[in-house]
Design a protein around this motif. Structure first.
Motif, mmCIF file in Angstrom:
data_model
loop_
_atom_site.group_PDB
_atom_site.id
_atom_site.type_symbol
_atom_site.label_atom_id
_atom_site.label_comp_id
_atom_site.label_asym_id
_atom_site.label_seq_id
_atom_site.Cartn_x
_atom_site.Cartn_y
_atom_site.Cartn_z
ATOM 1 N N LEU A 1 -78.642 40.576 -79.456
ATOM 2 C CA LEU A 1 -79.425 40.081 -80.597
ATOM 3 C C LEU A 1 -80.173 38.807 -80.263
ATOM 4 O O LEU A 1 -81.286 38.588 -80.689
ATOM 5 C CB LEU A 1 -78.478 39.721 -81.746
ATOM 6 N N LYS A 2 -79.482 37.919 -79.569
ATOM 7 C CA LYS A 2 -80.116 36.633 -79.243
ATOM 8 C C LYS A 2 -79.468 36.016 -78.017
ATOM 9 O O LYS A 2 -78.358 36.397 -77.637
ATOM 10 C CB LYS A 2 -80.067 35.680 -80.425
ATOM 11 N N LYS B 1 -70.487 30.993 -85.362
ATOM 12 C CA LYS B 1 -69.302 31.736 -85.800
ATOM 13 C C LYS B 1 -68.182 31.650 -84.766
ATOM 14 O O LYS B 1 -67.049 31.957 -85.055
ATOM 15 C CB LYS B 1 -69.667 33.186 -86.112
ATOM 16 N N SER C 1 -60.257 38.477 -80.507
ATOM 17 C CA SER C 1 -59.908 38.528 -81.930
ATOM 18 C C SER C 1 -58.945 39.680 -82.217
ATOM 19 O O SER C 1 -58.673 40.510 -81.342
ATOM 20 C CB SER C 1 -61.166 38.709 -82.778
ATOM 21 N N VAL D 1 -70.920 36.037 -77.203
ATOM 22 C CA VAL D 1 -70.217 36.459 -78.413
ATOM 23 C C VAL D 1 -70.460 37.956 -78.546
ATOM 24 O O VAL D 1 -71.606 38.406 -78.494
ATOM 25 C CB VAL D 1 -70.781 35.730 -79.657
ATOM 26 N N LEU E 1 -65.034 28.994 -85.007
ATOM 27 C CA LEU E 1 -63.731 29.357 -85.557
ATOM 28 C C LEU E 1 -62.673 29.289 -84.446
ATOM 29 O O LEU E 1 -61.542 28.880 -84.672
ATOM 30 C CB LEU E 1 -63.817 30.779 -86.133
ATOM 31 N N GLY F 1 -65.300 39.854 -80.931
ATOM 32 C CA GLY F 1 -64.997 40.092 -82.348
ATOM 33 C C GLY F 1 -63.943 41.173 -82.542
ATOM 34 O O GLY F 1 -63.687 41.992 -81.655
ATOM 35 N N SER F 2 -63.375 41.166 -83.736
ATOM 36 C CA SER F 2 -62.256 42.057 -84.052
ATOM 37 C C SER F 2 -62.533 43.508 -83.699
ATOM 38 O O SER F 2 -63.631 44.012 -83.923
ATOM 39 C CB SER F 2 -61.980 42.011 -85.562
ATOM 40 N N MET G 1 -66.263 34.914 -76.918
ATOM 41 C CA MET G 1 -65.598 35.299 -78.172
ATOM 42 C C MET G 1 -65.819 36.811 -78.357
ATOM 43 O O MET G 1 -66.969 37.270 -78.378
ATOM 44 C CB MET G 1 -66.248 34.494 -79.304
ATOM 45 N N HIS H 1 -71.936 29.586 -80.279
ATOM 46 C CA HIS H 1 -72.465 30.239 -81.468
ATOM 47 C C HIS H 1 -71.681 29.725 -82.681
ATOM 48 O O HIS H 1 -70.474 29.533 -82.605
ATOM 49 C CB HIS H 1 -72.266 31.748 -81.309
ATOM 50 N N GLY I 1 -69.887 41.200 -81.000
ATOM 51 C CA GLY I 1 -69.588 41.467 -82.408
ATOM 52 C C GLY I 1 -68.410 42.405 -82.611
ATOM 53 O O GLY I 1 -68.018 43.147 -81.707
ATOM 54 N N GLU I 2 -67.905 42.362 -83.833
ATOM 55 C CA GLU I 2 -66.774 43.218 -84.202
ATOM 56 C C GLU I 2 -67.091 44.681 -83.895
ATOM 57 O O GLU I 2 -68.222 45.142 -84.086
ATOM 58 C CB GLU I 2 -66.531 43.117 -85.706
ATOM 59 N N VAL J 1 -74.142 42.926 -80.279
ATOM 60 C CA VAL J 1 -73.455 43.703 -81.322
ATOM 61 C C VAL J 1 -73.568 45.196 -81.025
ATOM 62 O O VAL J 1 -74.422 45.637 -80.258
ATOM 63 C CB VAL J 1 -74.036 43.428 -82.740
ATOM 64 N N GLN J 2 -72.709 45.930 -81.696
ATOM 65 C CA GLN J 2 -72.736 47.393 -81.616
ATOM 66 C C GLN J 2 -74.003 47.913 -82.284
ATOM 67 O O GLN J 2 -74.348 47.474 -83.379
ATOM 68 C CB GLN J 2 -71.500 47.921 -82.353
#
Ligand SMILES: CC(C)(COP(=O)(O)OP(=O)(O)OC[C@H]1O[C@@H](n2cnc3c(N)ncnc32)[C@H](O)[C@@H]1OP(=O)(O)O)[C@@H](O)C(=O)NCCC(=O)NCCS
Length: 275
Positions: A250-251, A261, A153, A195, A264, A179-180, A177, A259, A197-198, A229-230
């Motif tokens: 997280l999961k 999200k 991203s 995935v 996209l 994240g930004s 994926m 996932h 996370g940003e 995620v962070q």
């Protein structure tokens, strides 16, 4: 290729004596970089039987030699002027790759068919798999290995590593994926289908913790098919309590599951592939 590897290693042994006047040496190194550029050779890969990252050091040596053997050149594009030792990649349309103005990929990186580069940067020795989206201001550092159908991203920083030659580059496996503005550096690895996370920071010293069990997993490695995620964990120091970064899984996704999200990605890619 084994013979070429031997010739590169022989040059590496006398690297301090080489200069741009050694045109024979440059020819040998150019042969190796062309293999990286066409995707016939790659700096690193995951061994499917051991699941370990194998680094082909001689190709890293070839890249380091290239910097020694090429001189600076001025490149002019319209009103812009650059000075560099390495050329950029060419022939994107023939390679089935879409490169938006403002994107740069250096010669010696490989972009597989279906790759889309928004204004972004792909450095020498990096490899980007088929159908992957390198979004705006994402950077793919030297020798990083990005899988197929990945979405990097906007603003994602994938670190590069040239030295030491045995150091493993960042590995992002297929269907991931990121994240930004996430930063994945120094040989960190993201497993297939995950995935991230940003804003996540992942390197080989960052703990990766399973939120369900509290287990600490391998540092710097997001396992396959997970959403990470962070996060921060409390640490006690003589000077007080401080919160240091970690990555929280997280999961877990079931194998092959995208996932929500991450869908996209598909929309963007479908949109992007129509060249
Ligand atoms: C990682 C991500 C996919 C998680 O989505 P999700 O599985 O639907 O998770 P949720 O939104 O249900 O959030 C679950 C928990 O994690 C937290 N969380 C979600 N995203 C987070 C992130 N990036 N960093 C830290 N915590 C995050 C939420 O606050 C929530 O906490 P809670 O349970 O206390 O409410 C998503 O947050 C993300 O970062 N997507 C990337 C988006 C992006 O960069 N898009 C670029 C498009 S160009």
């Amino acid at each position: 290729m084994a013979d070429l590897a031997d010739r590169i290693e022989a040059l590496w042994d006398r690297a301090p004596d080489l200069s741009p006047s050694d045109t024979d040496a440059l020819d040998v190194v150019t042969e190796a970089i062309d293999l990286l550029d066409s995707g016939e050779a790659r700096v690193a890969e995951v061994d499917p039987t051991t699941d370990q990252v194998v680094v082909h050091q001689w190709l890293k040596h070839a890249i380091l030699l290239l910097f020694r053997l090429r001189s600076m050149e001025t490149i002019e594009v319209g009103p812009f002027e650059y000075a560099d030792k390495l050329p950029l990649k060419h022939d994107f349309a023939d390679a089935g790759v879409r490169v938006v103005p403002g994107a740069s990929a250096r010669w010696g990186s490989y972009l597989a068919p279906g790759v889309i580069c928004m204004p972004s940067y792909v450095n020498i020795g990096a490899r980007v798999g088929a159908g992957t989206m390198v979004d705006t201001w994402a950077t793919v550092g030297s020798c990083a290995q990005i899988g197929e159908q990945v979405h990097l991203s906007g603003g994602v920083g994938i670190g590069g590593v040239l030295e030491p030659a045995q150091a493993a580059p960042v590995i992002i496996e297929d269907d991931v994926m990121i994240g930004s503005r996430a930063m994945i550096t120094q040989g960190a690895r993201v497993g297939r289908g995950s995935v991230v996370g940003e804003g996540t920071i992942l390197n080989p010293t960052i703990p990766v913790i399973d939120a369900e069990t509290g287990d600490e997993l391998a540092r710097g490695h997001v396992p396959p098919w997970s959403v990470a995620v962070q996060a921060n964990r409390r640490r006690d120091f003589p000077g007080g309590e401080f919160y240091l970064p970690c990555v929280l899984v997280l999961k877990r996704l079931t194998e092959g599951q995208r996932h929500d999200k991450a869908q996209l990605n598909d929309i963007l890619r479908t949109h992007g592939v129509s060249m």
